[in-house]
Design a protein around this motif. Structure first.
Motif, PDB file in Angstrom:
ATOM      1  N   UNK A 250       1.207  -4.767  -4.048  1.00 51.57           N
ATOM      2  CA  UNK A 250       1.490  -5.541  -2.840  1.00 51.57           C
ATOM      3  C   UNK A 250       2.185  -6.853  -3.180  1.00 51.57           C
ATOM      4  N   UNK A 251       1.675  -7.565  -4.185  1.00 49.86           N
ATOM      5  CA  UNK A 251       2.253  -8.850  -4.563  1.00 49.86           C
ATOM      6  C   UNK A 251       3.682  -8.677  -5.069  1.00 49.86           C
ATOM      7  N   UNK A 252       3.944  -7.626  -5.839  1.00 51.11           N
ATOM      8  CA  UNK A 252       5.293  -7.401  -6.365  1.00 51.11           C
ATOM      9  C   UNK A 252       6.273  -7.090  -5.247  1.00 51.11           C
ATOM     10  N   UNK A 253       5.853  -6.266  -4.293  1.00 56.98           N
ATOM     11  CA  UNK A 253       6.727  -5.933  -3.159  1.00 56.98           C
ATOM     12  C   UNK A 253       7.071  -7.177  -2.352  1.00 56.98           C
ATOM     13  N   UNK A 254       6.057  -7.982  -2.049  1.00 49.75           N
ATOM     14  CA  UNK A 254       6.301  -9.182  -1.259  1.00 49.75           C
ATOM     15  C   UNK A 254       7.130 -10.194  -2.048  1.00 49.75           C
ATOM     16  N   UNK A 255       6.923 -10.263  -3.357  1.00 45.64           N
ATOM     17  CA  UNK A 255       7.704 -11.196  -4.160  1.00 45.64           C
ATOM     18  C   UNK A 255       9.169 -10.794  -4.231  1.00 45.64           C
TER      19      UNK A 255
ATOM     20  N   UNK B 296      -0.361  -4.556   6.672  1.00 45.12           N
ATOM     21  CA  UNK B 296      -0.727  -3.161   6.445  1.00 45.12           C
ATOM     22  C   UNK B 296      -1.777  -3.006   5.364  1.00 45.12           C
ATOM     23  N   UNK B 297      -1.959  -4.004   4.514  1.00 43.22           N
ATOM     24  CA  UNK B 297      -2.907  -3.893   3.409  1.00 43.22           C
ATOM     25  C   UNK B 297      -4.333  -3.841   3.923  1.00 43.22           C
ATOM     26  N   UNK B 298      -4.926  -2.684   3.878  1.00 46.47           N
ATOM     27  CA  UNK B 298      -6.322  -2.521   4.305  1.00 46.47           C
ATOM     28  C   UNK B 298      -7.207  -2.123   3.141  1.00 46.47           C
TER      29      UNK B 298
ATOM     30  N   UNK C  86      -6.910 -14.800   1.863  1.00 45.98           N
ATOM     31  CA  UNK C  86      -5.572 -14.652   1.295  1.00 45.98           C
ATOM     32  C   UNK C  86      -4.710 -13.718   2.135  1.00 45.98           C
ATOM     33  N   UNK C  87      -5.279 -12.628   2.636  1.00 43.51           N
ATOM     34  CA  UNK C  87      -4.476 -11.680   3.426  1.00 43.51           C
ATOM     35  C   UNK C  87      -3.897 -12.349   4.653  1.00 43.51           C
ATOM     36  N   UNK C  88      -4.700 -13.134   5.348  1.00 40.05           N
ATOM     37  CA  UNK C  88      -4.195 -13.827   6.532  1.00 40.05           C
ATOM     38  C   UNK C  88      -3.211 -14.934   6.158  1.00 40.05           C
ATOM     39  N   UNK C  89      -3.420 -15.555   5.000  1.00 40.29           N
ATOM     40  CA  UNK C  89      -2.442 -16.548   4.527  1.00 40.29           C
ATOM     41  C   UNK C  89      -1.082 -15.899   4.343  1.00 40.29           C
ATOM     42  N   UNK C  90      -1.051 -14.718   3.729  1.00 37.56           N
ATOM     43  CA  UNK C  90       0.217 -14.026   3.516  1.00 37.56           C
ATOM     44  C   UNK C  90       0.870 -13.631   4.837  1.00 37.56           C
ATOM     45  N   UNK C  91       0.065 -13.165   5.784  1.00 44.53           N
ATOM     46  CA  UNK C  91       0.615 -12.820   7.096  1.00 44.53           C
ATOM     47  C   UNK C  91       1.165 -14.055   7.810  1.00 44.53           C
TER      48      UNK C  91
ATOM     49  N   UNK D 160      11.776 -11.253   5.637  1.00 44.74           N
ATOM     50  CA  UNK D 160      10.510 -11.959   5.824  1.00 44.74           C
ATOM     51  C   UNK D 160       9.583 -11.179   6.761  1.00 44.74           C
ATOM     52  N   UNK D 161      10.157 -10.558   7.799  1.00 42.89           N
ATOM     53  CA  UNK D 161       9.335  -9.754   8.713  1.00 42.89           C
ATOM     54  C   UNK D 161       8.762  -8.533   8.006  1.00 42.89           C
ATOM     55  N   UNK D 162       9.536  -7.948   7.101  1.00 40.52           N
ATOM     56  CA  UNK D 162       9.031  -6.816   6.316  1.00 40.52           C
ATOM     57  C   UNK D 162       7.865  -7.243   5.435  1.00 40.52           C
ATOM     58  N   UNK D 163       7.979  -8.436   4.848  1.00 39.38           N
ATOM     59  CA  UNK D 163       6.871  -8.954   4.045  1.00 39.38           C
ATOM     60  C   UNK D 163       5.626  -9.169   4.901  1.00 39.38           C
ATOM     61  N   UNK D 164       5.811  -9.634   6.130  1.00 35.78           N
ATOM     62  CA  UNK D 164       4.673  -9.792   7.051  1.00 35.78           C
ATOM     63  C   UNK D 164       4.011  -8.446   7.317  1.00 35.78           C
ATOM     64  N   UNK D 165       4.832  -7.420   7.503  1.00 39.64           N
ATOM     65  CA  UNK D 165       4.291  -6.085   7.751  1.00 39.64           C
ATOM     66  C   UNK D 165       3.528  -5.569   6.534  1.00 39.64           C
TER      67      UNK D 165
END
Length: 519
Positions: free
Chosen positions: A323-328, A506-508, A384-389, A497-502
């Motif tokens: 997840x971190x690599x994709x968002x980065x 999505x991380x459950x 952290x999850x909500x921070x990323x969102x 940026x919107x894709x990163x939000x998604x």
């Protein structure tokens, strides 16, 4: 049968979990009871003998000046990405670069930096983080001096290639020094927040500092400014970071895997950089893409068979690291692309000077610094999850505002949206570092740092090639203003940026629970 869990504290302060049945008598652990060996699920069954010092042991040495040293090194590495951009026209005129070859000053640095990050991270794990940190600083500083004194295009590009190699040692070593030097939780989050904040302001500060140095001194100053800071950092590293408790591993570096992954990432970065100037269908980018794919396939095959691989396949399957690599990667795309497009827009459309351009962009770094500095406090409140969102969503909103860039006139309120982008970028960078470092054993934190930095650099290479190319393509499609292409580029950044939000939403994936177990 259900089991009751007893948590015991070992003499080294490591929490262990012991399952007992209802028929067993519970008693308090005695002083001479054996300590359970390696039941930390993060170790994936591997022995702990090759690990770096436990966080609680190392944390005493990474407060105050030691953390400041690490942050200074991170600032230098990031600063050098953007500070050179402002100096390119002056370098081209003085050293006689052609219009197509001057970009190699940027591309040469990006190729070695992105290509060697994973190797640098693994070397830090095996040979010592402090050693690799100091060695990288020394290489980076010497190359900066060579670049500042260069009177030949080949020498300047060569010095940038070596600079990138030094930075590839510094970046993962610095990040892993923090993740292993602070216990997981608020203390580590605060340190990572400061790390992300420093990197954020360093990228933007390069625009301002580069404009000041080029306008009032010479382009050589953008290289020479690193020399005194780098030498001082090298001299104080043994005193501030210490020599004790460095890992002493009997393992050998996987040279085959290192060569293949370096070749793959370097070829990919080269292909992306060349595609922005000659087009993706040109022979050079196509050949580089073939080399990148073949090297990546070879790397996977080698790692599966190697007894001590450069990157364990199980590590790359960790949900947090994926997840971190994709968002980065997405973060690197929007951040690098936006910086280039916005800088060109301010100078070519609004006709600002390089110095004023840097000052207009500066609030993005200032607000980004605050986002990183207070990110740990925000994470304690909402997770952290909500921070990323939240942060990636704020970056999306900022880019949507920037799709309304004005065609002419003075400073527009629309440009204040760079503060939203800065907050979202720095906050997302902080959240991805925390997410990646969680549930990974100390002896692999260097590799994690290399993977995270590599994903961001690949994203930056894509963004630096894609967004300016889109802006230019729209501008050249018909009789329209330059702002139209810049607006479309900002829309693409908003989509990233919107894709990163998604991805964050999505991380459950639930975190492993160490305190209870039911059979």
């Amino acid at each position: 049968m259900p089991h009751t869990t007893l948590e015991a504290t070992s003499p080294s302060d490591a929490r262990t979990t012991v399952a007992v049945s209802p028929h067993q008598r519970l008693r308090r652990p005695r002083r001479h009871d054996p300590v359970p060996q390696n039941d930390d699920p993060r170790s994936n069954g591997e022995p702990r003998s090759n690990e770096a010092p436990r966080p609680n042991d190392a944390a005493r040495g990474l407060h105050g000046p030691a953390l400041a040293l690490i942050l200074t090194a991170a600032f230098m590495v990031v600063l050098d990405f953007s500070i050179v951009n402002v100096a390119l026209p002056s370098i081209q005129r003085e050293l006689g670069f052609s219009a197509s070859s001057v970009q190699w000053i940027v591309t040469g640095y990006a190729i070695t930096f992105g290509g060697l990050l994973i190797l640098g991270g693994r070397a830090a794990d095996l040979f010592g983080r402090r050693r690799m940190f100091a060695a990288g600083l020394l290489i980076f500083t010497a190359a900066s001096l060579a670049g500042g004194l260069a009177h030949d295009p080949v020498l300047l590009v060569s010095s940038r290639v070596v600079q990138g190699a030094g930075a590839a040692l510094v970046a993962p070593a610095a990040l892993s020094l923090i993740t292993t030097g602070f216990p997981q939780g608020p203390a580590r989050n605060r340190a990572l927040g400061m790390y992300g904040a420093t990197a954020s302001i360093g990228f933007v500060a390069g625009q301002v500092l580069g404009g000041v140095l080029v306008q009032f001194t010479s382009w050589r100053a953008v290289f020479l400014v690193n020399v005194p800071v780098g030498l001082l950092a090298v001299l104080v590293t043994p005193r501030l970071l210490g020599r004790a408790r460095e890992p002493r591993s009997e393992r050998r570096l996987d040279l085959g895997g290192a060569l293949l992954v370096t070749l793959s990432v370097a070829a990919l970065v080269f292909a992306i950089a060349q595609a922005g100037t000659v087009g993706l269908a040109a022979p050079a980018p196509l050949a580089a893409i073939v080399v990148a794919i073949a090297s990546a396939a070879g790397f996977v095959a080698v790692e599966r068979r190697h007894p001590d691989p450069l990157v364990r396949p199980q590590l790359l399957r960790l949900p947090g690291l994926r997840k971190a690599s994709t968002m980065n990667l997405l973060l690197g795309l929007w951040n690098a692309g936006e910086m280039i497009v916005l800088s060109l827009y301010l100078q070519q459309v609004l006709h600002y000077s390089p110095l004023v351009t840097g000052l207009v962009i500066a609030p993005q770094g200032v607000v980004g610094f605050s986002a990183g500095a207070f990110g740990a406090r925000l994470a304690r409140r909402i997770g952290i999850r909500r921070v990323l969102m939240l942060t990636s969503g704020i970056a999306t909103a900022g880019f949507l505002v920037l799709t309304q860039l004005p065609v002419s006139g003075g400073y527009s309120p629309v440009l204040a949206a760079v503060m939203l982008v800065g907050f979202g970028t720095a906050g997302t960078a902080f959240g991805t570092m925390v997410t990646a470092a969680e549930s990974v054993a100390d002896h692999e934190q260097g590799v994690v740092g290399g993977v995270i930095n590599t994903s961001r650099q690949v994203g930056a290479a894509i963004g630096a090639a894609l967004l300016p190319a889109v802006a230019q393509a729209v501008h050249g499609a018909g009789p329209t203003t330059g702002a139209a292409g810049d607006r479309v580029a900002m829309l693409i950044a908003a989509a990233a940026a919107a894709t990163a939000t998604a991805v964050a939403w999505h991380d459950r994936q639930g975190r492993p629970k160490l305190s209870t177990r039911t059979d």
